[in-house]
Design a protein around this motif. Structure first.
Motif, short mmCIF file in Angstrom:
data_model
loop_
_atom_site.label_atom_id
_atom_site.label_comp_id
_atom_site.label_asym_id
_atom_site.label_seq_id
_atom_site.Cartn_x
_atom_site.Cartn_y
_atom_site.Cartn_z
N GLY A 106 42.33 35.10 50.05
CA GLY A 106 42.94 35.76 48.91
C GLY A 106 41.94 36.13 47.82
N LEU A 107 40.73 35.60 47.88
CA LEU A 107 39.73 35.88 46.84
C LEU A 107 38.89 37.11 47.17
N VAL A 108 38.87 37.53 48.42
CA VAL A 108 38.03 38.67 48.82
C VAL A 108 38.45 39.92 48.04
N GLY A 109 37.49 40.57 47.44
CA GLY A 109 37.75 41.78 46.67
C GLY A 109 38.05 41.56 45.21
N VAL A 110 38.24 40.30 44.80
CA VAL A 110 38.54 40.01 43.39
C VAL A 110 37.30 40.31 42.54
N ASP A 111 37.50 40.97 41.40
CA ASP A 111 36.40 41.33 40.49
C ASP A 111 36.18 40.20 39.47
N LEU A 112 35.00 39.63 39.51
CA LEU A 112 34.65 38.53 38.61
C LEU A 112 33.59 38.92 37.58
N SER A 113 33.32 40.21 37.51
CA SER A 113 32.21 40.65 36.65
C SER A 113 32.46 40.38 35.17
N ASP A 114 33.73 40.23 34.78
CA ASP A 114 34.02 39.99 33.35
C ASP A 114 34.03 38.51 32.98
#
Length: 568
Positions: free
Chosen positions: A129-137
């Motif tokens: 479920g974490l694949v593709g999640v944007d963590l850049s912020d």
């Protein structure tokens, strides 16, 4: 009337409590220190109990902090291992398979591990479920990009799981500089709380693990309700939030008053390598509840003893002690105020005070006689202090006193006065040649001669110091003063005292003359300085000479009207 009424009330109060209060105080002086020592001992015991409890919990806090550090260290080790795998495997797919296989059940405090690209998006994760999640912020992601080192986040909610957690992150570039990927792991806060289990179940004790913002990350199971809340919103811990979070020390302690009014002591320890801190706070009142009861009991006993002793003291009679003391004090006061006839009447005193009264009366008689002798001695010393014993003339102190007097007198009458400063020529050589005893004889004969001249001229002679003499001549103008100076010079030379080292073969003197009309613009020292200047000039003219050096106004030269100057 108000004063009379006040005095009556004071007398009544004194009669009621005078001796009784004093006897009560005496009894209390004997009893109270014992009770206060008891209270002090209990207070010390309480302080030791609180200190011991604080030390115990500080030690527990340090052990828990070390355990938390082991958890963080194990997570960091896993991240470094995964970073090495990612750098060695080359592609994302292969490294992802190895990553999923490497997350063992031996580290249940790691919920998931992920590989994140340079754009902040999850490329691979042990949780699909974490694949593709944007963590850049995320702040921890930005901090990791800046520091290029291990980073531990503050309290946050997972983007996919929506559960509270903290995130550990490590850049692959720390292993291979050509790689821009990052390894992150989410940490199970429940496991971190389990590590703190030894701090739970203790009355009056609160223990929490907080992040750099003061948010609770973990707590013992019985305090789990505090997880996720800010320290500032926890009444029992809000007072320690500021000192603990602002401190740069690895560990420390602080005392504070909690929001509920209880006195608390707190110890904190930083988790090495992170901004997290483990804080343990204890309620001092609960820790020392037993000793507090003993202290209250000791205070009650002290109050009881105080009342008992006071009642016992009130049965004593004031006349046995206070009245005799007051009689003695009154006589002493009269004697101290100068009434040398003051004596204590023994008829009014109890037998126990008669020896004291007899001793006082004897002392008073002796001191009265000594006082009269002292006054006579002081009068003689006052005269002696103003006389030079060698020459028989006034000494410098006596001469200065006479000069000040004549100066004020001349100012009132507007009359003139003159001063002669007289110095024996080559007196050092005279002493070296004939010896100091002969020098003293010389000065003595000069004193006799000057005393005679002073009588003849209505002047005042003195020894100013060493071989220097002076002659004050009130109501003398410059001409008369010069004549008096010549009289002095000739009289000394006519004494015919041999002086082999002098060109005149006998003792001679140099005389400096100064004359003035005293005013507010001058001072006696100006006349002395002028006479000294004239004496200096006489020395430079060959000695055995008289030189006049007066004081004149400088107003004609454009100075202020009151200004004075030397002239010769």
């Amino acid at each position: 009337m108000a004063s009379v009424s006040f005095n009556r009330n004071r007398v009544k109060l004194k009669a009621l409590l005078g001796i009784r209060a004093r006897l009560a105080l005496l009894a209390l002086i004997l009893v109270v220190p014992l009770m206060l020592e008891r209270v002090r001992s209990l207070e010390d015991t309480r302080a030791r109990q609180v200190a011991a409890a604080s030390q115990e919990f500080a030690s527990l806090a340090q052990h828990s902090a070390d355990a938390q550090r082991e958890v963080i260290s194990s997570v960091e080790a896993m991240l470094k291992s995964a970073a090495y795998i990612r750098a060695s495997a080359g592609g994302v797919g292969k490294s992802c398979l190895i990553l999923r296989a490497s997350l063992t059940v031996d580290l249940p405090w790691i919920r998931s591990m992920s590989i994140v690209g340079r754009n902040g998006r999850v490329q691979c994760s042990t949780l699909n479920g974490l694949v593709g999640v944007d963590l850049s912020d995320r702040p921890y992601f930005k901090k990791m990009q800046e520091t290029r080192g291990f980073v531990l986040s503050d309290y946050l909610f997972g983007r996919a799981s929506k559960e509270p957690t903290i995130v550990a992150a490590y850049p692959v570039a720390a292993v291979d500089q050509d790689e821009d990927a990052f390894i992150i792991a989410t940490v199970n806060l429940d496991w971190m709380s389990l590590v703190m289990g030894n701090l739970g179940g203790r009355p009056g004790v609160s223990a929490v693990l907080v992040d750099s913002a003061g948010t609770v990350l973990a707590a013992p199971p019985d305090q789990a309700s505090m997880i996720g809340r800010s320290l500032n919103h926890l009444p029992l811990l809000s007072g320690v939030a500021g000192p603990a979070l602002a401190s740069d020390k690895a560990k420390g302690s602080v005392s504070f008053i909690a929001a509920d009014g209880t006195q608390r002591a707190a110890s904190f320890a930083r988790i090495p390598g992170t901004d997290s801190r483990l804080i343990v706070s204890i309620d001092e009142a609960k820790v020392s509840a037993s000793i507090n009861r003993d202290i209250k009991s000791a205070y009650f006993q002290l109050a009881f003893v105080f009342v008992f002793v006071l009642i016992g003291a009130l049965i004593a009679a004031e006349k046995l002690i206070i009245q005799p003391i007051e009689i003695m004090a009154a006589m002493t006061k009269k004697f101290g105020q100068g009434d040398w006839t003051a004596r204590v009447s023994r008829a009014r005193l109890p037998a126990e005070f008669v020896p004291l009264a007899r001793a006082f009366n004897a002392m008073a008689a002796h001191l009265g006689q000594r006082e009269r002798e002292l006054i006579a001695s002081n009068d003689r010393l006052t005269v002696i202090a103003s006389i030079d014993m060698l020459s028989g003339l006034a000494n410098r102190r006596g001469f200065q006193s006479r000069l000040d007097f004549e100066w004020l007198k001349a100012m009132q009458t507007g009359s003139e006065m003159a001063l002669l400063m007289i110095d024996v020529d080559h007196f050092k050589l005279y002493n070296d040649t004939y010896g100091h005893p002969e020098g003293d004889v010389c000065l003595s004969r000069l004193g006799e001669a000057l005393a005679g001249i002073a009588d003849a001229t209505d002047g005042f002679a003195g020894r100013y110091g060493g071989e220097e003499f002076c002659l004050l001549l009130p109501n003398y103008n410059a001409a008369r003063a010069i004549d008096a100076g010549e009289m002095v010079r000739a009289a000394i030379q006519d004494l015919g005292m041999p002086h082999a080292t002098s060109v005149y073969q006998s003792v001679t003197v140099s005389v400096g003359v100064a004359c003035t009309t005293p005013s507010d613009a001058q001072a006696p020292k100006d006349l002395i300085e002028a006479a000294d200047a004239a004496l200096y000039a006489a020395k430079h003219r060959g000695r055995n000479a008289v030189v006049e050096h007066g004081l004149v106004r400088a107003g004609d030269a454009g100075a202020d009207a009151g200004a004075m100057k030397m002239a010769g």
